[in-house]
Design a protein around this motif. Structure first.
Motif, PDB file in Angstrom:
ATOM      1  N   HIS A 147       7.817 -28.305 -41.225  1.00 59.05           N
ATOM      2  CA  HIS A 147       8.894 -27.880 -39.511  1.00 59.05           C
ATOM      3  C   HIS A 147       9.641 -29.972 -38.829  1.00 59.05           C
ATOM      4  O   HIS A 147       9.667 -29.924 -38.486  1.00 59.05           O
ATOM      5  N   THR A 148       9.763 -29.935 -40.470  1.00 62.09           N
ATOM      6  CA  THR A 148      10.576 -31.719 -41.185  1.00 62.09           C
ATOM      7  C   THR A 148      11.855 -31.307 -40.120  1.00 62.09           C
ATOM      8  O   THR A 148      11.973 -31.813 -39.046  1.00 62.09           O
ATOM      9  N   GLU A 149      13.015 -29.967 -40.007  1.00 62.52           N
ATOM     10  CA  GLU A 149      13.887 -29.669 -39.400  1.00 62.52           C
ATOM     11  C   GLU A 149      13.623 -29.279 -38.211  1.00 62.52           C
ATOM     12  O   GLU A 149      15.257 -29.181 -37.213  1.00 62.52           O
ATOM     13  N   TYR A 150      12.227 -28.978 -37.389  1.00 62.29           N
ATOM     14  CA  TYR A 150      12.703 -28.787 -36.026  1.00 62.29           C
ATOM     15  C   TYR A 150      12.448 -29.318 -35.179  1.00 62.29           C
ATOM     16  O   TYR A 150      11.428 -30.592 -35.622  1.00 62.29           O
ATOM     17  N   SER A 151      13.268 -28.685 -34.203  1.00 69.66           N
ATOM     18  CA  SER A 151      12.860 -30.178 -33.232  1.00 69.66           C
ATOM     19  C   SER A 151      12.549 -29.478 -31.557  1.00 69.66           C
ATOM     20  O   SER A 151      13.159 -27.749 -31.361  1.00 69.66           O
ATOM     21  N   GLY A 152      13.242 -30.109 -30.462  1.00 69.49           N
ATOM     22  CA  GLY A 152      12.535 -29.117 -29.400  1.00 69.49           C
ATOM     23  C   GLY A 152      11.849 -27.821 -28.960  1.00 69.49           C
ATOM     24  O   GLY A 152      10.959 -28.190 -29.591  1.00 69.49           O
TER      25      GLY A 152
END
Lengths: 329, 624, 161, 102
Positions: free
Chosen positions: A232-237
């Motif tokens: 989930h490096t690229e995940y946010s919010g």
């Protein structure tokens, strides 16, 4: 089977209540973890929002919801969006088969404190836990990032490996209860919780569920030090939030199952069943946090060796021994 | 008795097999002794059997075929006919074996030679002693087989190999007739036992008996070199001389006569068959004698004389005089073996020169051979009081007594033949032994070889005592054969018989006189004439009435042409070509289909799936 | 209600499979296929085979497809290569075969009209297990041997040299 | 529950045919081919389960289970092979592996 309005209303009610309770519990589990870890590490933890920081989860949700929703340009948009849900939904679905208390009489009919009592309940749980893999795998892959992909592959192999020992450790339980149905398993422990008969299976199951939750010491898919948070490096919010919440729901679900399988579920003296059940789940949740605060992370090959060369053979031997015991008894 | 019969057959068989299997490893002398001992052992058994003979009997040695209703035991039948032949065969073959040991001294491959000789004796004895026709046929084919191999003994020379093949193929025509007769008789009578068949002739209508008789006659024609299947015998002289003496003069070629005599009770009831046999014999006798007149090769003279003499025997059988025929068969075996062996001595002395016009003066060089040979020639010519005179005369007497136009004319023909026979016999003697320009070389072996001639000469000269005419005393053979059908004595007055014998004697002496005038006195002129190109008549006779050319033109050429057409047009053009095309087409389609197996999984999958869909579609079509 | 559900699930299955086989990326194909298998598992459940349904999810969706995913990801990680995509022409034989098979089976199935008995009861786990371990004991043994062989084979292929 | 057996069979045939189509269309890609095979196997399982439901006996389900076990064995071997071949040739294109052609 005929359904009337009351049945449907009961069902919808159960689902809604369960849903609300789970989400609340998960949110407060996060807070509890932060506080407990703080205490363990001799610091205070979040205590500013609300009394003793009790409103902290609300603040977190607001923060996540208002954050910018980032999707990397090279990502597979569909799968990138779906992956968090895929991670969270199986965990939530697991609660569909968990009996949280003894059956009670409501509106003139007996009501199970359970959404549905499947006759293949154990298998349903195993099926869902094997489905849970996809969230991680696809999340990492869809991000189209090297670290994420590595994290995904690690997650995949880890989950497959420990799923095996987890499933095998449940076989003796099923053998003792002579049923896949969770209510039957709980009833079979009326005299004695299975942990007495099956301490080894309980140990294996415990280790396996920690691995299934990807918690320290088995958090290699998201190892911050090595993979920059992994899949989930690229995940946010809120997408990240779903992963996050999913993980904690999973902790609660697995804790609940562990208590059902080995500690007799809602059975207990004096206190009402639901309370007993809640206490047992809380114990398991605390255990998860405790382990996280105490143990260091394993190396990847150690993790694999532990799963394949130690737990799985042990579980198989345990099945054999149980079979013998049952046959000779 | 069973022991004698068994041993009689087993000795030569064991000898032959030993020679064939182990002969190459054994020293030469061991092989020679083994082969001779085997045959002599067989002879001793035959003699003992004859000594203890009381009545005809059948001895069963074991089973051969027994499937469905075809039961063929290996059983032997001993009666006067087979006994006398067996004794003769054992004796003559034994002598010839001894002779061959010396004659073949210089030749290699002794093991093969003696193995074949022994096996031949075994086969011949089987033929003679057989009780059932299939066993007889086994021996029949066995002797043919040995004959084929021995004629072509020096197979490296193409002519010899060709002669062997010619003999084999020609006799095969007769063999085929025999097989047909066998099969037919089994179908008719349900048995193939000779003794049973001979008693069943009355069951069948005359025409069938006639047909069977003619089939037997054709078989005999092939084996006994009768017109028109006689062409192989002169060529068979390509084999070693002992082989010629043993097989092609004394024993095998008489098998046909034996067969007819053996089956006489069956076929004798058909006058037509008998007449055919008699005519065949008469024509053959005349043919052989005329051909012998002009031959230059010593062995060919003897070969044609053999044809002629066997013709006499057939004549005897045809006249219903089985005793006379057998009498002549036995005596002929002795004197013809004598003549051949004598010729072998001459040829050895002449360093394998066989042209009688290049010989001469051997009377002084080889006196023993000369006297023996002279005895043989006298027998052949039928000079009075020799064995040949009596045996031939008994046939003539039988013919005379038979009566009727046919047999009377055959009698006249036989008399003419006797004249010619006497003439060519002494022509041969004069040319070979007369004159003075002789060769002087005599081998050591030759002395031993000459010794063998003596007993044969005695037997030939005094063979007449076997069956003296009734005016002197009752003939031994006549009495012995009395029990056999056709063995009954010819009835007639003594005066008539004497008159007939006087006629025969006069004829023989006339022939002798003519030969003396032409070749004794005018020898040098004849030698000169011989160098010239032969006259048309002489060439006609020399070449055996051009029968070979006739066959060449009538049978072989068309056959070759047909074969050529079949070979080039039918076989190569149609069959081969179609097969080639087929193969080519298959190869093409194979390589075309082979492109399918590309090793590419994708193509396999599509093919596989298409096949599955096809099957499913078929099922759906069925369901519609 | 179950009848309706069956047709809905059938549609989901067919649609998911269709998406899977026409997907441009293997990973997506896997995702569609898992969806399809999920629906199929529910169909199994409706058809009275809860055990098969559970194993469908556990083994197919949970193990086999994950294995596919794993291998695909590993290959992508090792050497990102452009896999050959089927051209439009490649679809023709597939479509023809599809029509042939479906047409044939439809014809065959429609020629007989046996309905699943309305009152049929789902086969219980107990019944299932008794049949499995008594009547088909040999088959279980055979399958277990086969799995062992597959294990050995996979280990052999996977060993490092 | 009043689904005709024929509808189950038709659904199975559609799935099977799609699997077949997948194998045929993606014949250059081993992984997609294997996926097609999985689809076909599932269709077969559906047939078995449908039959089992139709006749009310467990055998069909048993066979479905066995198919699953077989499939897992098959897939593990096949994928091991794919990885192995990829390591050797750097390709998963079936048409690159034609060294055993006739």
């Amino acid at each position: 089977m005929t359904w009337d309005a009351i049945d449907i209303a009961l069902m919808v009610g159960k689902i809604l209540v369960l849903f609300f309770v789970i989400l609340t519990l998960a949110a407060y589990l996060v807070l509890a973890e932060r506080r407990i870890l703080g205490w363990m590490q001799d610091r205070i933890g979040p205590n500013r929002v609300g009394p003793m920081g009790l409103l902290q989860p609300l603040a977190d949700v607001i923060k996540m919801l208002t954050k910018e929703d980032m999707i990397p340009s090279a990502a597979d948009r569909l799968l990138f969006s779906l992956a968090p849900a895929m991670a969270a939904i199986p965990a939530i679905l697991t609660f569909a088969i968990i009996p949280v208390g003894a059956p009670m009489v409501l509106f003139g009919r007996e009501v199970n404190l359970q959404v549905t009592d499947l006759d293949v309940g154990v298998l349903f749980f195993l099926a869902l836990s094997s489905i849970a893999v996809y969230g991680i795998a696809l999340g990492g892959w869809a991000s189209n990032s090297k670290y994420s992909l590595l994290g995904s592959i690690r997650g995949l192999s880890q989950l497959i490996s420990y799923e095996l020992s987890m499933g095998l450790s449940l076989v003796p339980v099923v053998m003792l209860a002579k049923s896949f149905r969770l209510s039957d398993i709980v009833n079979a422990q009326a005299q004695m919780p299975f942990i007495v008969y099956q301490p080894l299976a309980f140990a294996i199951f415990l280790v396996s569920i920690i691995a299934e939750c990807r918690r320290i010491p088995f958090d290699l898919p998201e190892a911050e030090g090595e993979l920059v948070a992994g899949f989930h490096t690229e995940y946010s919010g809120m997408r990240f939030g779903l992963f996050f919440v999913g993980e904690y729901i999973n902790i609660i679900a697995l804790g609940a199952l562990a208590s059902l399988f080995f500690l007799g579920g809602w059975r207990g003296p004096l206190l009402p069943p639901i309370l007993w059940f809640f206490i047992k789940v809380a114990i398991f949740s605390f255990l998860f946090i405790w382990v996280r605060g105490t143990l260091p992370r394993l190396r990847y090959d150690q993790l694999m060796h532990l799963g394949w060369k130690f737990l799985t053979p042990l579980a198989l031997l345990n099945i054999l021994a149980t079979g013998w015991w049952l046959a000779l008894r | 008795m069973q022991t004698y019969l068994t041993l009689m057959l087993l000795f030569p068989l064991a000898g032959g097999l030993t020679c064939a299997l182990a002969g190459r490893k054994l020293p030469r002398q061991a092989v020679e002794i083994l082969a001779c001992a085997a045959v002599w052992g067989s002879f001793v058994c035959a003699a003992l059997a004859a000594a203890s003979y009381a009545a005809p009997q059948t001895v069963t040695l074991g089973g051969w075929f027994s499937s469905f209703d075809l039961l063929i035991p290996i059983s032997l039948y001993l009666d006067p006919l087979s006994l006398s032949l067996a004794v003769m065969i054992g004796f003559v073959c034994g002598l010839i074996h001894v002779y061959a040991v010396f004659y073949m001294r210089k030749e290699g491959d002794y093991a093969r030679f003696f193995a074949l000789l022994n096996i031949f004796v075994f086969a011949m004895l089987t033929l003679v002693l057989a009780e059932s026709l299939p066993l007889l046929y086994l021996g029949w084919e066995g002797v043919g087989f040995c004959s084929y191999l021995l004629i072509g003994f020096w197979y490296t020379d193409k002519n010899n190999a060709d002669a062997g093949r010619k003999a084999f193929i020609t006799t095969r025509i007769g063999d085929t007739a025999l097989v047909i007769a066998l099969a037919w008789m089994f179908q008719l009578f349900g048995t193939l036992s000779i003794t049973q068949l001979n008693g069943m002739g009355f069951l069948m209508p005359g025409s069938i008996v006639t047909a069977i008789g003619i089939l037997f006659l054709i078989a005999a024609m092939g084996k006994s070199a009768q017109v028109p299947l006689m062409v192989w015998l002169p060529d068979a002289m390509a084999g070693p001389t002992p082989v010629s003496a043993m097989i092609h003069a004394a024993t095998m070629v008489t098998a046909g006569v034996y067969l007819l005599s053996r089956m006489y009770p069956l076929i004798g009831s058909s006058a037509t068959a008998m007449a055919t046999i008699a005519v065949t014999g008469g024509v053959t006798a005349f043919y052989g004698a005329t051909c012998a007149l002009a031959q230059r090769d010593l062995k060919r003279v003897l070969a044609f004389s053999t044809i002629s003499q066997i013709g006499y025997m057939m004549l005897g059988v045809g006249a219903g005089a089985v005793t006379a025929a057998t009498f002549h068969l036995l005596v002929h075996a002795f004197f013809k073996a004598l003549l051949f062996l004598g010729a072998g001595c001459v040829i050895t002395a002449m360093h394998h020169e066989q042209d009688i016009f290049k010989m001469g003066g051997l009377r002084k060089t080889l006196p023993l051979t000369f006297w023996c040979y002279l005895a043989g020639a006298a027998c052949l010519a039928g000079l009075p009081l020799t064995g040949g005179f009596f045996s031939k005369d008994s046939i003539l007497v039988a013919l005379w007594h038979k009566g009727g136009t046919l047999y009377q004319s055959l009698y006249a023909l036989a008399l003419l033949t006797a004249l010619i026979t006497a003439y060519y016999s002494f022509r041969m003697v004069y040319l070979v032994f007369g004159g003075s320009d002789g060769h002087k070389h005599v081998h050591v072996e030759l002395k031993f070889m000459q010794l063998v001639l003596i007993p044969l000469a005695i037997l030939g000269l005094f063979g007449g005592v076997l069956n003296l005419p009734s005016y002197i005393g009752e003939g031994f053979l006549t009495r012995f054969f009395a029990g056999l059908a056709g063995g009954a004595a010819v009835e007639g007055t003594h005066t008539e018989e004497l008159a007939l014998q006087a006629v025969a004697a006069t004829i023989a002496l006339a022939g002798l006189l003519a030969a003396y005038v032409r070749y004794g006195k005018g020898r040098s002129q004849r030698l000169l004439e011989a160098k010239a190109y032969p006259t048309a008549m002489a060439a006609f006779l020399l070449n055996g009435w051009y029968f070979d050319r006739l066959y060449q033109a009538v049978l072989i050429r068309p056959y070759q042409a047909l074969s050529g057409v079949l070979w080039q047009k039918v076989d190569e053009g149609v069959i081969d070509d179609s097969l080639d095309r087929l193969a080519g087409g298959l190869g093409f389609s194979g390589s075309w289909l082979g492109r399918w197996s590309t090793g590419r999984v994708s193509i396999y999958i599509v093919s596989f799936a298409a096949g599955g869909a096809l099957m499913l579609g078929y099922l759906a079509w069925l369901a519609l | 209600m179950e009848t309706t559900l069956f047709y809905i699930l059938s549609a989901v299955t067919v649609f998911g499979t269709l998406c899977a086989i026409t997907a441009r990326q293997a990973v997506r194909a896997i995702v569609y296929l898992v969806t399809s298998f999920f629906a199929l598992a529910l169909i199994f459940y409706i058809l009275g085979a809860p055990l098969v349904a559970a194993f469908e999810v556990i083994i197919y969706a949970g193990a086999i497809m994950v294995l596919f995913l794993f291998v695909i990801m590993m290959l992508e990680l090792g050497s990102p290569e452009k896999l050959p995509k089927p051209r439009l022409a490649d679809w023709w034989p597939a479509v023809i075969l599809f029509l042939a098979v479906v047409g044939s089976v439809t014809v065959i199935a429609a020629s007989r009209q046996p309905a699943i008995a309305p009152g049929f009861t789902a086969i219980s786990v107990r019944e299932f297990s008794q049949a499995l371990f008594t009547r088909y004991g040999i088959a279980v043994e055979a399958i277990s041997m086969q799995l062992l062989f597959a294990l050995v084979g996979a280990l052999y292929l996977g060993r490092r040299r | 529950m009043s689904v005709p057996l024929s509808h189950v069979l038709i659904l199975a045939s559609v799935l099977f045919a799609m699997g077949l189509g997948c194998v045929v269309a993606w014949r250059a890609n081993v992984i997609m081919m294997l996926i097609g095979i999985e689809i076909m196997l599932n269709a077969v399982m559906l047939t078995f389960v449908g039959g089992s439901a139709h006749w009310g006996i467990a055998d069909g389900q048993l066979f479905a289970l066995m198919i699953m076990a077989l499939t897992s064995a098959e897939v593990s071997l096949a994928l091991a092979m794919v990885v192995y071949l990829h390591r050797r040739k750097g390709s998963v294109n079936t048409d690159d592996f034609d060294s055993m052609k006739g």
